[in-house]
Design an enzyme around this catalytic site. Structure first.
Site, PDB file in Angstrom:
ATOM      1  N   CYS A 281       0.839  -1.207   0.000  1.00  0.00           N
ATOM      2  CA  CYS A 281       0.000   0.000   0.000  1.00  0.00           C
ATOM      3  C   CYS A 281       0.872   1.254   0.000  1.00  0.00           C
ATOM      4  O   CYS A 281       1.576   1.545   0.978  1.00  0.00           O
ATOM      5  CB  CYS A 281      -0.902  -0.035   1.231  1.00  0.00           C
ATOM      6  SG  CYS A 281      -1.745   1.501   1.609  1.00  0.00           S
TER       7      CYS A 281
ATOM      8  N   CYS B  74       0.120   3.740   2.798  1.00  0.00           N
ATOM      9  CA  CYS B  74       0.607   3.180   4.073  1.00  0.00           C
ATOM     10  C   CYS B  74       2.099   3.469   4.241  1.00  0.00           C
ATOM     11  O   CYS B  74       2.547   3.877   5.312  1.00  0.00           O
ATOM     12  CB  CYS B  74       0.374   1.668   4.133  1.00  0.00           C
ATOM     13  SG  CYS B  74      -1.354   1.148   4.081  1.00  0.00           S
TER      14      CYS B  74
END
Length: 148
Positions: free
Chosen positions: A72, A75
């Site tokens: 991600c 993230c």
């Protein structure tokens, strides 16, 4: 939130032993009674299927969990800010990370639909949730404090 007016249960981020800590000693670099390592080190704790419930259920300080995954992009972009936020919030809030790819059952249990998602737990119960990346450690700290 406390076992008495003078002490807290704090789970060690290293050996996962529950420690009783005097509130007055919370900011004085306390060590685990079992493994003798620091109970607070200004870094998020990596949780897994085994340690998650212990830290959420037994810590008598709030626990802020970053549900994330290695693939991600947002993230990864938020990770440094989350790391810095640990220094701003400890020893009054424990910061932890849970990799949703490695702990898929926990991600499903908490109905994590997008990542990153921050969830704030107090006394074992989720009290706030925010999906999406924060831009700074100060934003993470402010959001957390606003829900306590």
């Amino acid at each position: 939130m406390t076992t008495s007016a003078e002490s807290l249960h704090i789970v060690c981020p290293h050996c996962h032993t529950t420690n009783r800590l005097r509130v007055a000693d919370q900011g004085k670099a306390p060590e685990c009674g079992q493994c003798h390592q620091a109970l607070f080190n200004a870094h998020p704790l990596a949780l897994d299927d085994t340690s998650f419930d212990r830290h959420i259920g037994r810590n008598q300080i709030p626990v802020l969990v970053d549900f994330w995954a290695s693939w991600c992009g947002p993230c990864r972009m938020m990770a440094p800010a989350f790391e810095q936020a640990a220094g701003l919030l400890e020893p009054h809030v424990r910061l932890a990370k849970l990799n949703t790819e490695e702990a898929q059952a926990l991600a499903a249990r908490f109905n994590i639909r997008s990542i990153p998602t921050l969830a704030l737990f107090v006394n074992g119960k989720e009290v706030a949730r925010q999906a999406g990346a924060f831009r700074s450690a100060a934003d993470i700290a402010q959001w957390t404090r606003s829900h306590l």
